[in-house]
Design a protein around this motif. Sequence first.
Motif, PDB file in Angstrom:
ATOM      1  N   GLY A 319       5.118   1.382   8.930  1.00  0.00           N
ATOM      2  CA  GLY A 319       5.002   2.756   9.387  1.00  0.00           C
ATOM      3  C   GLY A 319       3.641   3.336   9.080  1.00  0.00           C
ATOM      4  O   GLY A 319       2.944   2.915   8.155  1.00  0.00           O
ATOM      5  N   PRO A 320       3.210   4.344   9.848  1.00  0.00           N
ATOM      6  CA  PRO A 320       1.855   4.885   9.679  1.00  0.00           C
ATOM      7  C   PRO A 320       1.668   5.692   8.391  1.00  0.00           C
ATOM      8  O   PRO A 320       0.546   5.813   7.905  1.00  0.00           O
ATOM      9  CB  PRO A 320       1.680   5.773  10.921  1.00  0.00           C
ATOM     10  CG  PRO A 320       3.060   6.116  11.356  1.00  0.00           C
ATOM     11  CD  PRO A 320       3.922   4.964  10.984  1.00  0.00           C
ATOM     12  N   ARG A 321       2.712   6.277   7.841  1.00  0.00           N
ATOM     13  CA  ARG A 321       2.545   7.135   6.662  1.00  0.00           C
ATOM     14  C   ARG A 321       2.029   6.342   5.474  1.00  0.00           C
ATOM     15  O   ARG A 321       1.036   6.718   4.834  1.00  0.00           O
ATOM     16  CB  ARG A 321       3.877   7.787   6.304  1.00  0.00           C
ATOM     17  CG  ARG A 321       3.808   8.718   5.102  1.00  0.00           C
ATOM     18  CD  ARG A 321       5.174   9.289   4.785  1.00  0.00           C
ATOM     19  NE  ARG A 321       6.043   8.277   4.224  1.00  0.00           N
ATOM     20  CZ  ARG A 321       6.190   8.041   2.919  1.00  0.00           C
ATOM     21  NH1 ARG A 321       5.492   8.745   2.046  1.00  0.00           N
ATOM     22  NH2 ARG A 321       7.008   7.108   2.487  1.00  0.00           N
ATOM     23  N   ARG A 322       2.677   5.234   5.142  1.00  0.00           N
ATOM     24  CA  ARG A 322       2.286   4.457   3.968  1.00  0.00           C
ATOM     25  C   ARG A 322       0.921   3.798   4.156  1.00  0.00           C
ATOM     26  O   ARG A 322       0.068   3.820   3.269  1.00  0.00           O
ATOM     27  CB  ARG A 322       3.345   3.396   3.678  1.00  0.00           C
ATOM     28  CG  ARG A 322       4.748   3.959   3.482  1.00  0.00           C
ATOM     29  CD  ARG A 322       5.748   2.833   3.316  1.00  0.00           C
ATOM     30  NE  ARG A 322       7.113   3.325   3.271  1.00  0.00           N
ATOM     31  CZ  ARG A 322       8.187   2.542   3.199  1.00  0.00           C
ATOM     32  NH1 ARG A 322       8.028   1.227   3.178  1.00  0.00           N
ATOM     33  NH2 ARG A 322       9.396   3.068   3.162  1.00  0.00           N
ATOM     34  N   VAL A 323       0.728   3.195   5.329  1.00  0.00           N
ATOM     35  CA  VAL A 323      -0.507   2.441   5.558  1.00  0.00           C
ATOM     36  C   VAL A 323      -1.715   3.370   5.559  1.00  0.00           C
ATOM     37  O   VAL A 323      -2.724   3.116   4.882  1.00  0.00           O
ATOM     38  CB  VAL A 323      -0.406   1.656   6.880  1.00  0.00           C
ATOM     39  CG1 VAL A 323      -1.712   0.936   7.180  1.00  0.00           C
ATOM     40  CG2 VAL A 323       0.743   0.658   6.824  1.00  0.00           C
ATOM     41  N   GLN A 324      -1.631   4.479   6.293  1.00  0.00           N
ATOM     42  CA  GLN A 324      -2.778   5.382   6.380  1.00  0.00           C
ATOM     43  C   GLN A 324      -3.046   6.071   5.044  1.00  0.00           C
ATOM     44  O   GLN A 324      -4.209   6.290   4.672  1.00  0.00           O
ATOM     45  CB  GLN A 324      -2.529   6.429   7.475  1.00  0.00           C
ATOM     46  CG  GLN A 324      -3.665   7.399   7.692  1.00  0.00           C
ATOM     47  CD  GLN A 324      -4.915   6.738   8.226  1.00  0.00           C
ATOM     48  OE1 GLN A 324      -4.947   5.539   8.456  1.00  0.00           O
ATOM     49  NE2 GLN A 324      -5.961   7.529   8.424  1.00  0.00           N
ATOM     50  N   GLY A 325      -2.002   6.391   4.305  1.00  0.00           N
ATOM     51  CA  GLY A 325      -2.206   7.019   3.004  1.00  0.00           C
ATOM     52  C   GLY A 325      -2.960   6.137   2.034  1.00  0.00           C
ATOM     53  O   GLY A 325      -3.802   6.610   1.258  1.00  0.00           O
ATOM     54  N   VAL A 326      -2.691   4.832   2.062  1.00  0.00           N
ATOM     55  CA  VAL A 326      -3.378   3.904   1.161  1.00  0.00           C
ATOM     56  C   VAL A 326      -4.800   3.621   1.639  1.00  0.00           C
ATOM     57  O   VAL A 326      -5.748   3.551   0.849  1.00  0.00           O
ATOM     58  CB  VAL A 326      -2.565   2.605   1.027  1.00  0.00           C
ATOM     59  CG1 VAL A 326      -3.336   1.559   0.229  1.00  0.00           C
ATOM     60  CG2 VAL A 326      -1.222   2.888   0.369  1.00  0.00           C
ATOM     61  N   LEU A 327      -4.977   3.469   2.947  1.00  0.00           N
ATOM     62  CA  LEU A 327      -6.306   3.132   3.462  1.00  0.00           C
ATOM     63  C   LEU A 327      -7.323   4.241   3.202  1.00  0.00           C
ATOM     64  O   LEU A 327      -8.499   3.960   2.920  1.00  0.00           O
ATOM     65  CB  LEU A 327      -6.216   2.841   4.961  1.00  0.00           C
ATOM     66  CG  LEU A 327      -5.576   1.505   5.362  1.00  0.00           C
ATOM     67  CD1 LEU A 327      -5.485   1.409   6.872  1.00  0.00           C
ATOM     68  CD2 LEU A 327      -6.362   0.333   4.798  1.00  0.00           C
ATOM     69  N   LEU A 328      -6.901   5.479   3.289  1.00  0.00           N
ATOM     70  CA  LEU A 328      -7.846   6.572   3.058  1.00  0.00           C
ATOM     71  C   LEU A 328      -8.326   6.610   1.612  1.00  0.00           C
ATOM     72  O   LEU A 328      -9.422   7.112   1.340  1.00  0.00           O
ATOM     73  CB  LEU A 328      -7.204   7.909   3.445  1.00  0.00           C
ATOM     74  CG  LEU A 328      -7.093   8.176   4.950  1.00  0.00           C
ATOM     75  CD1 LEU A 328      -6.440   9.513   5.209  1.00  0.00           C
ATOM     76  CD2 LEU A 328      -8.460   8.112   5.628  1.00  0.00           C
ATOM     77  N   VAL A 329      -7.531   6.080   0.684  1.00  0.00           N
ATOM     78  CA  VAL A 329      -8.000   5.967  -0.700  1.00  0.00           C
ATOM     79  C   VAL A 329      -9.174   4.991  -0.773  1.00  0.00           C
ATOM     80  O   VAL A 329     -10.156   5.221  -1.498  1.00  0.00           O
ATOM     81  CB  VAL A 329      -6.847   5.533  -1.620  1.00  0.00           C
ATOM     82  CG1 VAL A 329      -7.345   5.290  -3.041  1.00  0.00           C
ATOM     83  CG2 VAL A 329      -5.749   6.585  -1.618  1.00  0.00           C
ATOM     84  N   ILE A 330      -9.096   3.897  -0.004  1.00  0.00           N
ATOM     85  CA  ILE A 330     -10.220   2.947   0.050  1.00  0.00           C
ATOM     86  C   ILE A 330     -11.452   3.615   0.647  1.00  0.00           C
ATOM     87  O   ILE A 330     -12.584   3.422   0.178  1.00  0.00           O
ATOM     88  CB  ILE A 330      -9.816   1.703   0.856  1.00  0.00           C
ATOM     89  CG1 ILE A 330      -8.601   1.013   0.214  1.00  0.00           C
ATOM     90  CG2 ILE A 330     -10.974   0.732   0.977  1.00  0.00           C
ATOM     91  CD1 ILE A 330      -8.089  -0.167   0.998  1.00  0.00           C
ATOM     92  N   ALA A 331     -11.254   4.426   1.683  1.00  0.00           N
ATOM     93  CA  ALA A 331     -12.385   5.135   2.284  1.00  0.00           C
ATOM     94  C   ALA A 331     -13.020   6.101   1.293  1.00  0.00           C
ATOM     95  O   ALA A 331     -14.256   6.242   1.249  1.00  0.00           O
ATOM     96  CB  ALA A 331     -11.915   5.887   3.529  1.00  0.00           C
ATOM     97  N   ALA A 332     -12.199   6.766   0.489  1.00  0.00           N
ATOM     98  CA  ALA A 332     -12.750   7.673  -0.524  1.00  0.00           C
ATOM     99  C   ALA A 332     -13.576   6.904  -1.554  1.00  0.00           C
ATOM    100  O   ALA A 332     -14.645   7.369  -1.984  1.00  0.00           O
ATOM    101  CB  ALA A 332     -11.614   8.436  -1.207  1.00  0.00           C
ATOM    102  N   GLY A 333     -13.112   5.714  -1.938  1.00  0.00           N
ATOM    103  CA  GLY A 333     -13.899   4.888  -2.850  1.00  0.00           C
ATOM    104  C   GLY A 333     -15.220   4.466  -2.242  1.00  0.00           C
ATOM    105  O   GLY A 333     -16.267   4.444  -2.916  1.00  0.00           O
ATOM    106  N   GLY A 334     -15.203   4.122  -0.944  1.00  0.00           N
ATOM    107  CA  GLY A 334     -16.452   3.766  -0.275  1.00  0.00           C
ATOM    108  C   GLY A 334     -17.419   4.929  -0.180  1.00  0.00           C
ATOM    109  O   GLY A 334     -18.634   4.758  -0.342  1.00  0.00           O
ATOM    110  N   ALA A 335     -16.897   6.145   0.059  1.00  0.00           N
ATOM    111  CA  ALA A 335     -17.770   7.315   0.107  1.00  0.00           C
ATOM    112  C   ALA A 335     -18.399   7.586  -1.257  1.00  0.00           C
ATOM    113  O   ALA A 335     -19.579   7.960  -1.351  1.00  0.00           O
ATOM    114  CB  ALA A 335     -16.975   8.530   0.584  1.00  0.00           C
TER     115      ALA A 335
END
Length: 684
Positions: A319-335
């Motif tokens: 489902g999109p809720r779990r996957v997108q919630g975790v991926l954005l944490v990776i994006a925050a780390g990259g930023a």
Amino acid sequence: MQQLAELGAKDDRIDARPAPKRKTFARRKVTVRLSESVCGRLDVATDRPGIGKSMLVEAALEHFMSPAPSVEALLRERLDDVHSRFDRLERDMRMIAETVALHARYQLAVTPPVSQERQQEAIRLGDERFKVLAQQVDRRVRQRRPLMQETIESLHSQSQGGVEHETDERATQTAEPQRHDQKAGPECSGVAQGLNPREEGNRSRGDRDHGASSPDAPRDSRQDSRPIPPNSNPNPRGESEVSRKAPLSTWRMILSVFLPFAAGYYLAYLFRTINAAISPALASEFGLDAAETGLLASVYFLVFGLAQIPIGVLLDRLGPRRVQGVLLVIAAGGATLFGNASSFPELLVARAMIGLGVAGSLMAGLKSIVTWFPRERVALANGWMIMLGSLGAVTATAPADWLLNYVGWRSLFEILTIGTFAVSGLIYIVVPERFVDPQIATAARKPLTLWSVYSDQRFLRIAPLSATCIGSAWALQSLWASAWLTDVEGLDGKSRVSHMLFMAVGLSLGALLLGAIADRLRKLNIRTEVILAGVGVLFTLAELALVLRIPLPSLLPWFTVSMAGAATVLSFAAVADYFPREFAARSNGALNLLHFGWAFTIQYGIGFVVGQWPAQGGHYPAVAYQTAFGLCVVFQAAALVWFALPWIRTWGRNAFGAPSGSLAGSGVSSVDEPILEPCAGGDW
């Protein structure tokens, strides 16, 4: 004897109990005067034993004071019954229409094109088979035995374990066609002899397996009739349970589903286009040339594209809720890493982490739209999603330039880190679990793979056009439009930012406009692919105007380029019609992989081509950009020709005459011509 005596004594004790008092109602004595004739009829009626005058008079008064329902009430009741019958009839007609439509779509999808030599034979064989079908339909109608109702009852009996009853019913059904075939006469026998035994076997086997083979039909319930142990998990793959709750309301879908994913896509667009604003600062601080600048911007597209397939599988399964919630944490780390980088390799790694973290933003939004929104509103919802997300490109122009002058690019990425964490938490907390209806849960068992996407004729027709146009538009707008405006047009920083802002607004408006146009033309039976081809033609003409330096306002062709970047509204809506709903994320990911793969190729390739000319005062010559953009035009023109090849073949066949042995000039009506021949099994 003693036992009999004791039993008699017990009976005496039972009989000795006092009898219960009868419940009586209070009665009043009323004196009435009756005519002689009525008194005579009353005396005759009460001559029978057990009927008294008071009883008879009371019954007559009760009937008089409680009359029968009026004619209006009876008429209203009858009209309500007729109305309910019409409702059931309308439901049955809709079921029939949907069944015919699904069967027709399945047959059009699996039927290969007929060669010119075999068209006459195919028409004759189809006519014979149609006669057999008409006879079977006539028999069913005369016997009043609906096939659909029989099948449903059979499935119900199988689910309840009624195996013996099903066997008897099949025996009866087998005996009846045999008796009918014996009465049918030589005509039906002759028609049956027109089909060879192999075709007869294939037809009967196809009738049995049609429910399991059709893309839109449920699987045979016999495969699922095995008993499930009490403690076993009915969903071994860890997929979400089928929700039994009612669908979400419109406002809840917008507030708790649409807007959170739109915020995630807004961040993805902002991270994608922010390099156009910060590239001068990065080039001066780290000493980057054109090739390194292109590589830094394009690595985002590379990682983004490579992650599409795995993320698509995860979106369909979790489902999109779990996957997108975790991926954005990776994006925050990259930023965070990008804002604290001290060398070019650190910038590359951080940019790759950002690309991975926001790689599911668009697909998660599209998956949520396909899951919760009606299919006929997918194109419009996609347009709104991409329009709101493309506001990130607007933010990456004048607002980002103001923040860069005020706080610097490192502090800007600190702000982006905080915003990314906030959106991640919002999606994980606010978005509900995905709604999966029983139709999706049943269809999810079908053996669909990524090869099903990449081998689909319709996908192969649309994918090159979508990738070359949308990927090139992304590559140009996110990096090389700013360089063109500076080096070729000679604009200063303020004018360049104004042009980029105008392009970003065009991207947002283009997404909304294309979604609305597709939604409106869809009601007129104009396919979305045709609109996509029109956008591709306009985009190619705009690039030609830039390459040839046609005297036009520079805003006009660049506005068209930005609108072409919003054509994902059309391509994703078209792909959503090709595959089942539970396969939406993987099919979108397969197409998005081509989008971002081509964007990476074009963005890095333009930098490589432009770098072949020496820079003069920090600016590259116009011919370098014209050459690089001209190569993009060549690829897009080839994709347009590939997309239009079925129509080109059809036009050539009609213009220069059909070969001998075809249906042309044979007196056969156009409805008997092979409708799938022009696009080789395609859907349009």
